[in-house]
Scaffold this motif. Structure first.
Motif, short mmCIF file in Angstrom:
data_model
loop_
_atom_site.label_atom_id
_atom_site.label_comp_id
_atom_site.label_asym_id
_atom_site.label_seq_id
_atom_site.Cartn_x
_atom_site.Cartn_y
_atom_site.Cartn_z
N SER A 2 0.83 -1.20 0.00
CA SER A 2 0.00 0.00 0.00
C SER A 2 0.86 1.25 0.00
N SER A 3 0.27 2.36 -0.40
CA SER A 3 0.97 3.64 -0.44
C SER A 3 0.99 4.28 0.94
N THR A 4 2.00 5.10 1.15
CA THR A 4 2.08 5.88 2.38
C THR A 4 2.33 7.33 2.01
N TYR A 5 2.31 8.20 3.01
CA TYR A 5 2.56 9.61 2.77
C TYR A 5 4.01 9.89 2.39
N THR A 6 4.87 8.91 2.45
CA THR A 6 6.27 9.11 2.10
C THR A 6 6.60 8.65 0.69
N ASP A 7 5.62 8.10 -0.02
CA ASP A 7 5.85 7.62 -1.39
C ASP A 7 5.86 8.77 -2.39
N PRO A 8 6.76 8.74 -3.37
CA PRO A 8 6.71 9.72 -4.46
C PRO A 8 5.38 9.60 -5.21
N THR A 9 4.87 10.72 -5.69
CA THR A 9 3.59 10.75 -6.38
C THR A 9 3.69 11.55 -7.67
N VAL A 10 3.24 10.97 -8.78
CA VAL A 10 3.17 11.71 -10.03
C VAL A 10 1.96 12.64 -9.93
N LEU A 11 2.20 13.94 -10.09
CA LEU A 11 1.13 14.93 -9.96
C LEU A 11 0.39 15.16 -11.26
N HIS A 22 6.28 15.06 -17.12
CA HIS A 22 5.55 14.77 -15.88
C HIS A 22 6.24 15.43 -14.69
N ALA A 23 5.44 15.65 -13.64
CA ALA A 23 5.97 16.20 -12.39
C ALA A 23 5.75 15.17 -11.30
N THR A 24 6.74 15.04 -10.43
CA THR A 24 6.66 14.12 -9.30
C THR A 24 6.95 14.87 -8.01
N PHE A 25 6.14 14.60 -7.00
CA PHE A 25 6.31 15.17 -5.67
C PHE A 25 6.90 14.08 -4.78
N ILE A 26 8.00 14.41 -4.08
CA ILE A 26 8.66 13.45 -3.19
C ILE A 26 8.66 14.06 -1.79
N PRO A 27 7.78 13.57 -0.90
CA PRO A 27 7.75 14.12 0.45
C PRO A 27 8.99 13.70 1.23
N THR A 33 10.39 17.54 -2.15
CA THR A 33 11.03 17.79 -3.44
C THR A 33 10.02 17.68 -4.57
N LEU A 34 10.09 18.66 -5.47
CA LEU A 34 9.30 18.65 -6.69
C LEU A 34 10.27 18.51 -7.84
N VAL A 35 10.04 17.52 -8.69
CA VAL A 35 10.88 17.34 -9.89
C VAL A 35 9.96 17.24 -11.09
N TRP A 36 10.43 17.75 -12.22
CA TRP A 36 9.70 17.51 -13.45
C TRP A 36 10.65 17.17 -14.56
N PHE A 37 10.13 16.34 -15.45
CA PHE A 37 10.89 15.79 -16.56
C PHE A 37 10.20 16.15 -17.87
N VAL A 38 11.00 16.38 -18.89
CA VAL A 38 10.51 16.49 -20.26
C VAL A 38 11.21 15.38 -21.02
N GLY A 39 10.42 14.45 -21.53
CA GLY A 39 11.00 13.24 -22.11
C GLY A 39 11.71 12.49 -20.99
N GLU A 40 12.90 12.04 -21.26
CA GLU A 40 13.69 11.32 -20.26
C GLU A 40 14.63 12.26 -19.51
N SER A 41 14.58 13.55 -19.85
CA SER A 41 15.52 14.52 -19.25
C SER A 41 14.93 15.21 -18.04
N LEU A 42 15.71 15.28 -16.99
CA LEU A 42 15.32 16.02 -15.80
C LEU A 42 15.34 17.50 -16.14
N GLU A 72 -3.00 17.76 -21.40
CA GLU A 72 -3.04 16.84 -20.27
C GLU A 72 -3.23 15.41 -20.73
N VAL A 73 -2.60 14.50 -19.99
CA VAL A 73 -2.69 13.06 -20.23
C VAL A 73 -3.25 12.44 -18.96
N GLU A 74 -4.17 11.49 -19.12
CA GLU A 74 -4.71 10.79 -17.95
C GLU A 74 -3.62 10.02 -17.24
N CYS A 75 -3.54 10.16 -15.92
CA CYS A 75 -2.54 9.43 -15.12
C CYS A 75 -2.98 8.02 -14.86
#
Length: 75
Positions: A2-11, A22-27, A33-42, A72-75
């Motif tokens: 199961s997921s927890t509040y510490t798991d990274p999440t694609v926003l 895509h953007a990912t939130f890492i608590p 931390t907020l990271v976003w990627f375009v293609g395979e590049s950070l 937008e793309v469906e997650c």
């Protein structure tokens, strides 16, 4: 498993032609931390003390990319 509040999440996921982004939130402690990627590049990494600031920034990035022609793309 199961997921927890510490798991990274694609926003969000966006596309433009064949490109994906895509953007990912890492608590974490002491920073979230907020990271976003375009293609395979950070594209960018940003740290925030509070969740709400990171989530607001992710939304601003999403809106700016949509203005630039991304869809937008469906997650």
């Amino acid at each position: 498993m199961s997921s927890t509040y510490t798991d990274p999440t694609v926003l969000w996921r966006l596309s433009r032609g064949a490109q994906m982004a895509h953007a990912t939130f890492i608590p974490g402690i002491p920073h979230n931390t907020l990271v976003w990627f375009v293609g395979e590049s950070l594209e960018r990494v940003e740290n925030y003390d509070e969740w709400d600031a990171a989530l607001m920034r992710a939304e601003l990035v999403r809106l700016e990319m949509i203005k630039e022609g991304w869809s937008e793309v469906e997650c």
